[in-house]
Design a protein around this motif. Structure first.
Motif, PDB file in Angstrom:
ATOM      1  N   GLU A 192      58.089 -14.987 -32.378  1.00  0.00           N
ATOM      2  CA  GLU A 192      59.512 -14.907 -32.692  1.00  0.00           C
ATOM      3  C   GLU A 192      60.275 -14.169 -31.590  1.00  0.00           C
ATOM      4  O   GLU A 192      61.395 -14.543 -31.236  1.00  0.00           O
ATOM      5  CB  GLU A 192      59.708 -14.208 -34.035  1.00  0.00           C
ATOM      6  CG  GLU A 192      59.119 -14.960 -35.224  1.00  0.00           C
ATOM      7  CD  GLU A 192      59.715 -16.349 -35.367  1.00  0.00           C
ATOM      8  OE1 GLU A 192      60.953 -16.482 -35.280  1.00  0.00           O
ATOM      9  OE2 GLU A 192      58.944 -17.307 -35.544  1.00  0.00           O
ATOM     10  N   LYS A 205      58.983 -23.644 -30.684  1.00  0.00           N
ATOM     11  CA  LYS A 205      59.700 -24.185 -31.831  1.00  0.00           C
ATOM     12  C   LYS A 205      59.374 -25.657 -32.073  1.00  0.00           C
ATOM     13  O   LYS A 205      59.382 -26.116 -33.222  1.00  0.00           O
ATOM     14  CB  LYS A 205      61.208 -24.012 -31.651  1.00  0.00           C
ATOM     15  CG  LYS A 205      61.665 -22.558 -31.670  1.00  0.00           C
ATOM     16  CD  LYS A 205      63.170 -22.442 -31.590  1.00  0.00           C
ATOM     17  CE  LYS A 205      63.841 -22.909 -32.865  1.00  0.00           C
ATOM     18  NZ  LYS A 205      65.289 -22.656 -32.854  1.00  0.00           N
ATOM     19  N   TYR A 210      52.561 -24.201 -34.371  1.00  0.00           N
ATOM     20  CA  TYR A 210      53.137 -22.858 -34.406  1.00  0.00           C
ATOM     21  C   TYR A 210      53.957 -22.659 -35.675  1.00  0.00           C
ATOM     22  O   TYR A 210      53.916 -21.595 -36.298  1.00  0.00           O
ATOM     23  CB  TYR A 210      54.017 -22.595 -33.184  1.00  0.00           C
ATOM     24  CG  TYR A 210      54.825 -21.334 -33.349  1.00  0.00           C
ATOM     25  CD1 TYR A 210      54.217 -20.086 -33.277  1.00  0.00           C
ATOM     26  CD2 TYR A 210      56.190 -21.384 -33.644  1.00  0.00           C
ATOM     27  CE1 TYR A 210      54.941 -18.920 -33.482  1.00  0.00           C
ATOM     28  CE2 TYR A 210      56.919 -20.227 -33.845  1.00  0.00           C
ATOM     29  CZ  TYR A 210      56.287 -19.000 -33.765  1.00  0.00           C
ATOM     30  OH  TYR A 210      57.002 -17.849 -33.981  1.00  0.00           O
ATOM     31  N   ASN A 211      54.722 -23.668 -36.064  1.00  0.00           N
ATOM     32  CA  ASN A 211      55.533 -23.578 -37.282  1.00  0.00           C
ATOM     33  C   ASN A 211      54.663 -23.319 -38.509  1.00  0.00           C
ATOM     34  O   ASN A 211      55.021 -22.524 -39.385  1.00  0.00           O
ATOM     35  CB  ASN A 211      56.333 -24.867 -37.472  1.00  0.00           C
ATOM     36  CG  ASN A 211      57.488 -25.011 -36.503  1.00  0.00           C
ATOM     37  OD1 ASN A 211      58.650 -24.882 -36.875  1.00  0.00           O
ATOM     38  ND2 ASN A 211      57.190 -25.289 -35.248  1.00  0.00           N
ATOM     39  N   ASN A 215      54.656 -19.686 -40.687  1.00  0.00           N
ATOM     40  CA  ASN A 215      54.922 -19.626 -42.125  1.00  0.00           C
ATOM     41  C   ASN A 215      53.738 -19.060 -42.901  1.00  0.00           C
ATOM     42  O   ASN A 215      53.916 -18.376 -43.905  1.00  0.00           O
ATOM     43  CB  ASN A 215      55.291 -21.012 -42.656  1.00  0.00           C
ATOM     44  CG  ASN A 215      56.784 -21.242 -42.640  1.00  0.00           C
ATOM     45  OD1 ASN A 215      57.574 -20.303 -42.598  1.00  0.00           O
ATOM     46  ND2 ASN A 215      57.195 -22.497 -42.686  1.00  0.00           N
ATOM     47  N   ASN A 226      59.978 -19.507 -43.423  1.00  0.00           N
ATOM     48  CA  ASN A 226      61.108 -20.115 -42.732  1.00  0.00           C
ATOM     49  C   ASN A 226      61.222 -21.579 -43.195  1.00  0.00           C
ATOM     50  O   ASN A 226      60.338 -22.384 -42.932  1.00  0.00           O
ATOM     51  CB  ASN A 226      60.887 -20.046 -41.221  1.00  0.00           C
ATOM     52  CG  ASN A 226      62.084 -20.512 -40.418  1.00  0.00           C
ATOM     53  OD1 ASN A 226      62.613 -21.584 -40.656  1.00  0.00           O
ATOM     54  ND2 ASN A 226      62.489 -19.714 -39.451  1.00  0.00           N
ATOM     55  N   TYR A 229      61.074 -24.196 -40.428  1.00  0.00           N
ATOM     56  CA  TYR A 229      59.703 -24.395 -39.960  1.00  0.00           C
ATOM     57  C   TYR A 229      58.924 -25.275 -40.936  1.00  0.00           C
ATOM     58  O   TYR A 229      58.143 -26.144 -40.523  1.00  0.00           O
ATOM     59  CB  TYR A 229      58.989 -23.051 -39.808  1.00  0.00           C
ATOM     60  CG  TYR A 229      59.409 -22.234 -38.605  1.00  0.00           C
ATOM     61  CD1 TYR A 229      60.401 -22.674 -37.739  1.00  0.00           C
ATOM     62  CD2 TYR A 229      58.811 -20.999 -38.342  1.00  0.00           C
ATOM     63  CE1 TYR A 229      60.774 -21.932 -36.643  1.00  0.00           C
ATOM     64  CE2 TYR A 229      59.183 -20.245 -37.237  1.00  0.00           C
ATOM     65  CZ  TYR A 229      60.169 -20.709 -36.396  1.00  0.00           C
ATOM     66  OH  TYR A 229      60.541 -19.965 -35.308  1.00  0.00           O
ATOM     67  N   TYR A 232      60.171 -28.973 -40.790  1.00  0.00           N
ATOM     68  CA  TYR A 232      59.798 -29.598 -39.525  1.00  0.00           C
ATOM     69  C   TYR A 232      58.302 -29.909 -39.486  1.00  0.00           C
ATOM     70  O   TYR A 232      57.896 -31.031 -39.167  1.00  0.00           O
ATOM     71  CB  TYR A 232      60.180 -28.688 -38.365  1.00  0.00           C
ATOM     72  CG  TYR A 232      59.730 -29.204 -37.015  1.00  0.00           C
ATOM     73  CD1 TYR A 232      60.338 -30.321 -36.438  1.00  0.00           C
ATOM     74  CD2 TYR A 232      58.705 -28.584 -36.313  1.00  0.00           C
ATOM     75  CE1 TYR A 232      59.930 -30.805 -35.212  1.00  0.00           C
ATOM     76  CE2 TYR A 232      58.284 -29.050 -35.082  1.00  0.00           C
ATOM     77  CZ  TYR A 232      58.906 -30.163 -34.534  1.00  0.00           C
ATOM     78  OH  TYR A 232      58.484 -30.635 -33.318  1.00  0.00           O
ATOM     79  N   SER A 233      57.475 -28.924 -39.829  1.00  0.00           N
ATOM     80  CA  SER A 233      56.023 -29.130 -39.760  1.00  0.00           C
ATOM     81  C   SER A 233      55.560 -30.165 -40.774  1.00  0.00           C
ATOM     82  O   SER A 233      54.683 -30.999 -40.471  1.00  0.00           O
ATOM     83  CB  SER A 233      55.278 -27.806 -39.969  1.00  0.00           C
ATOM     84  OG  SER A 233      55.605 -27.224 -41.223  1.00  0.00           O
TER      85      SER A 233
END
Length: 259
Positions: A192, A205, A210-211, A215, A226, A229, A232-233
């Motif tokens: 972060e 990002k 990574y996401n 989390n 998040n 995150y 998206y993931s």
């Protein structure tokens, strides 16, 4: 869809047996057996903690847990996809002799890696308890990244298993990709902080792995995950799964000509 579900039910016992066999074979020549599933991440965590906590200027609270969460998820991603990648060629003799739905092999490889990964979470529970991290109701949210990474590994596994039949260099190329992903998954540095202050933070990002890791860490630390995150993931994982299943089914009839 009904035909696919019925086909899966018909061979679910075989899937279970293949998963069990893969788990047993992994530690067949090891004196410690399944215990190594606990010792390996623990020893790796100790080494990474000693090295990186010493050289980093910015201190991360409960750094051992921070490293371990990242390492466990990344290890499953790397090992699970590599097992699935080799699944078709590894079972080529069986595929030539007996009819079994070919998707069973990469799926069982991804699931067997997931089983050992879940067992290794015992180490994380123990280390979190030693570092006095108090669990909150947000810990339940850990189920979301845990499920998401399984979907991602299965999807990528289907893609890699298909490519490996036709392009034998797939394994070596994927080794390079997983190494790059390791450094872009913030396993041993503050992701972060890097995103907020560094020019190349965008690479983190856009990395769905990574996401997922971020989390999962939030849940373990007792913090809300998040949402961006998560969406998206999950979105990337579902897309990868659809693409993987589509590619696999399109090419599976040609496998026997190349294995």
């Amino acid at each position: 869809m009904k035909r696919i579900i019925n086909n899966f039910k018909k061979y679910q016992y075989l899937l279970f047996e293949l998963v069990k066999k893969d788990v047993k074979l992994k530690y067949r020549s090891s004196a410690l057996g399944l215990l190594w599933t606990l010792l390996e991440p623990l020893l790796t965590m100790i080494v990474l903690t000693i090295v990186f906590e010493t050289i980093q200027d910015r201190k991360i609270p409960n750094f051992a847990v921070y490293v371990l969460t990242g390492r466990l998820l990344y290890s499953y991603f790397a090992n699970g996809t590599k097992l699935a990648l080799k699944a078709i060629r590894r079972n080529s003799s069986m595929i030539r002799k007996v009819y079994v739905p070919k998707y069973i092999y990469p799926l069982s490889s991804a699931l067997s890696g997931y089983v050992t990964f879940l067992v290794s979470l015992i180490v994380l529970i123990a280390v979190a308890a030693v570092q006095k991290i108090q669990p909150t109701w947000h810990l339940i949210e850990a189920l979301i990244p845990l499920f998401t990474i399984l979907v991602m590994v299965v999807g990528i596994g289907f893609i890699l298993a298909t490519l490996d039949v036709f392009f034998r260099d797939t394994e070596y190329l994927w080794n390079v990709v997983t190494m790059l992903l390791m450094y872009l998954s913030a396993i041993f540095y503050d992701g972060e902080y890097f995103i907020a202050n560094k020019r190349f933070g965008m690479l983190l990002k856009i990395n769905p792995l990574y996401n997922i890791i971020a989390n999962f860490r939030h849940a373990v630390y007792g913090e809300a995950m998040n949402i961006n995150y998560m969406l998206y993931s999950m979105g990337v994982s579902i897309i990868v799964l659809i693409l993987g299943v589509g590619l696999f089914y399109k090419k599976q009839d040609k496998f026997v000509l190349y294995i």
